[in-house]
Design an enzyme around this catalytic site. Structure first.
Site, PDB file in Angstrom:
ATOM      1  N   PHE A 142       0.981  -1.075   0.010  1.00  0.00           N
ATOM      2  CA  PHE A 142       0.034   0.029  -0.003  1.00  0.00           C
ATOM      3  C   PHE A 142       0.887   1.505   0.030  1.00  0.00           C
ATOM      4  O   PHE A 142       1.631   1.547   0.798  1.00  0.00           O
ATOM      5  CB  PHE A 142      -0.833   0.130   1.416  1.00  0.00           C
ATOM      6  CG  PHE A 142      -1.873   1.315   1.230  1.00  0.00           C
ATOM      7  CD1 PHE A 142      -2.987   1.224   0.461  1.00  0.00           C
ATOM      8  CD2 PHE A 142      -1.436   2.403   1.843  1.00  0.00           C
ATOM      9  CE1 PHE A 142      -3.789   2.336   0.335  1.00  0.00           C
ATOM     10  CE2 PHE A 142      -2.434   3.496   1.840  1.00  0.00           C
ATOM     11  CZ  PHE A 142      -3.349   3.410   1.207  1.00  0.00           C
ATOM     12  N   ASP A 227       9.139   2.357   1.645  1.00  0.00           N
ATOM     13  CA  ASP A 227       7.906   3.546   2.055  1.00  0.00           C
ATOM     14  C   ASP A 227       8.051   3.091   3.526  1.00  0.00           C
ATOM     15  O   ASP A 227       7.504   2.032   3.941  1.00  0.00           O
ATOM     16  CB  ASP A 227       6.773   2.921   1.153  1.00  0.00           C
ATOM     17  CG  ASP A 227       5.512   3.675   1.562  1.00  0.00           C
ATOM     18  OD1 ASP A 227       5.745   4.489   2.676  1.00  0.00           O
ATOM     19  OD2 ASP A 227       4.714   3.832   0.911  1.00  0.00           O
ATOM     20  N   LYS A 256       2.877  10.014   8.350  1.00  0.00           N
ATOM     21  CA  LYS A 256       2.091   9.558   9.484  1.00  0.00           C
ATOM     22  C   LYS A 256       2.900  10.304  10.479  1.00  0.00           C
ATOM     23  O   LYS A 256       2.276  11.177  11.037  1.00  0.00           O
ATOM     24  CB  LYS A 256       1.947   7.868   9.274  1.00  0.00           C
ATOM     25  CG  LYS A 256       1.129   7.317   8.258  1.00  0.00           C
ATOM     26  CD  LYS A 256       0.355   6.337   8.659  1.00  0.00           C
ATOM     27  CE  LYS A 256      -0.799   5.873   7.685  1.00  0.00           C
ATOM     28  NZ  LYS A 256      -0.509   5.113   6.389  1.00  0.00           N
TER      29      LYS A 256
HETATM   30  C1  LIG Z   1      -0.792   5.309   4.996  1.00  0.00           C
HETATM   31  C2  LIG Z   1       0.406   4.892   3.978  1.00  0.00           C
HETATM   32  C3  LIG Z   1       0.619   5.730   2.897  1.00  0.00           C
HETATM   33  C4  LIG Z   1      -0.482   7.100   2.445  1.00  0.00           C
HETATM   34  O1  LIG Z   1      -0.351   8.070   3.317  1.00  0.00           O
HETATM   35  P1  LIG Z   1      -1.447   9.090   3.125  1.00  0.00           P
HETATM   36  O2  LIG Z   1      -0.686  10.075   4.152  1.00  0.00           O
HETATM   37  O3  LIG Z   1      -2.715   8.587   3.513  1.00  0.00           O
HETATM   38  O4  LIG Z   1      -1.438   9.613   1.865  1.00  0.00           O
HETATM   39  C5  LIG Z   1       1.353   5.236   2.080  1.00  0.00           C
HETATM   40  N1  LIG Z   1       2.365   4.327   2.367  1.00  0.00           N
HETATM   41  C6  LIG Z   1       2.260   3.607   3.530  1.00  0.00           C
HETATM   42  C7  LIG Z   1       3.203   2.542   3.641  1.00  0.00           C
HETATM   43  C8  LIG Z   1       1.143   3.945   4.103  1.00  0.00           C
HETATM   44  O5  LIG Z   1       1.010   3.420   5.428  1.00  0.00           O
END
Ligand SMILES: *Cc1c(COP(=O)(O)O)cnc(C)c1O
Length: 402
Positions: A142, A227, A256
């Site tokens: 994701f 990521d 986050k």
């Molecule tokens: C939450 C998340 C995203 C997206 O972040 P947003 O601030 O909602 O755009 C991207 N990569 C990972 C691994 C995430 O957990």
């Protein structure tokens, strides 16, 4: 009684006026402190969601609150046409405490992923030419909801109905080094992975996977992007999750937890890679604004200087895991697996998690369910044994009745 009507009206108005993108629990949270939040009726909840790994220091951490108050009185926003003091302080903190040499700031996880995709493509274009643009990511990954991040994401359910997506992405099974080796071609410019797949249900790779990926990328001259939007900022018990695996990436994505509750995203990169972004290559109006950066400086300073927090994260990780294992022994037909690192923990169950989340909330404990049947626990890193005891007690109580 009055509060009941206030709550009802907020829920009613939300259903009436908001675009219906979230399946929300019927709870209106208006106040938070540490690992506790309250609704408009004054009912208290223990928060094991923590904004899904956002509230790393707990709700309204005094240091973050004061930093925001002070910055709000001084300067809220100026353009990146000028130098911005809290932004450079934040960049320096991140660089001095990571593999990286430089930072770029944006406002969310998806935006950080977009910046990483653009930087990787630009780097490959500069060094190898325009034929090298493909990025390999993992199935079940994701990476966010914008079109680039969505194209990178390895889950069809998020993409359906939004095609055509961005070209130049290939997906391979996570934690399978042979599949990755086979997928690499002369077109491959980067591999992008979550060190632990969060949204997919807290999937932890085997110990040597990321080391093998790093080695493969080095052999082929391919960039490794991690990521760390969910795993960064102390969530896994180290400041960044890559530290667990004995490797250094070329780019990481953060968001986050970075602002301790305030919206901010970033990429960090090595010098040689960062050089491919020049004046005008990329930009964001709000990226690195004084307010968000002041909050992030306070957050990361607290994480680094207050050694207690990462230490607590690791101790409470053990404690929570132990409690969950006890539940697994008690309810072997419900609990299939427990996994995670630090305070990013998943409990895979054999039932639909939705009703369990609801029943926990009725008993005053907020948890999240991802992928339909993985209960995910991402509490503040400051969570205590007593608060974990309460979660375990409520889970046992709920499991006894399903
Ligand atoms: C939450 C998340 C995203 C997206 O972040 P947003 O601030 O909602 O755009 C991207 N990569 C990972 C691994 C995430 O957990």
């Amino acid at each position: 009684m009055l509060y009941f009507y206030v709550e009802k009206r907020i829920i009613g108005d939300s259903r009436r006026y908001l675009i219906n993108t979230y399946n929300r629990a019927p709870i209106v949270l208006i106040k938070g402190r540490g690992a506790r939040v309250w609704n408009s009726e004054g009912k208290e909840f223990l928060d094991f969601v923590g904004g899904i790994a956002v509230n790393c220091l707990g709700h309204c951490h005094p240091r973050v609150v004061v930093a925001i108050q002070k910055q709000a009185q001084r300067l809220l926003h100026v353009s990146n046409l000028y130098y911005i003091e809290p932004q450079v302080r934040l960049a320096r903190l991140l660089v001095e405490n990571s593999f990286a040499d430089r930072a770029f700031f944006c406002n969310s996880g998806a935006e950080a992923v977009e910046a990483a995709i653009k930087l990787a493509r630009k780097y490959a274009n500069d060094h190898y030419g325009p034929e090298r643009y493909e990025i390999i990511t993992a199935y079940n990954s994701f990476h966010g909801r914008t079109m680039g991040a969505l194209s990178a994401t390895g889950q069809e359910r998020f993409k359906k109905g939004f095609e055509p997506l961005l070209q130049g992405f290939r997906h391979v099974p996570f934690n399978d080094i042979d599949a990755l080796r086979e997928a690499i071609t002369a077109k491959t410019c980067a591999v992008m992975l979550e060190p632990i797949q969060g949204e997919a249900g807290v999937r932890v790779p085997s110990d040597d996977y990321l080391r093998d990926v790093r080695q493969l990328c080095d052999e082929k001259g391919i960039l490794l992007i991690l990521d760390e939007v969910q795993t960064g900022m102390g969530r896994t018990g180290r400041l960044f999750a890559y530290e667990h695996f004995g490797i250094e990436p070329d780019i990481i994505c953060l968001a986050k937890g970075l602002g301790g509750g305030v919206a901010i995203g970033a990429i960090l990169a090595r010098e040689k890679v960062a050089e491919s972004f020049q004046h005008g290559s990329h930009a964001s109006t709000f990226g690195g604004n004084p307010l968000a950066c002041a909050a992030a400086v306070a957050t990361i300073e607290t994480l680094i200087e207050d050694g207690f927090i990462l230490d607590n994260c690791n101790r409470m990780s053990e404690y929570l895991m132990e409690g969950l294992r006890r539940i697994k022994r008690e309810f072997p037909s419900i609990v299939a697996d427990i996994r995670g690192k630090g305070l990013l923990i998943g409990m895979e169950i054999t039932k639909n998690g939705g009703p369990i989340v609801e029943r926990c909330a009725e008993r005053g404990v907020l948890i999240n369910c991802t992928g339909g049947n993985v209960l995910r626990f991402t509490p503040p890193l400051t969570i205590t044994e007593r608060e974990i005891d309460r979660l375990i007690e409520v889970l046992e109580n709920v499991f006894e009745r399903v």
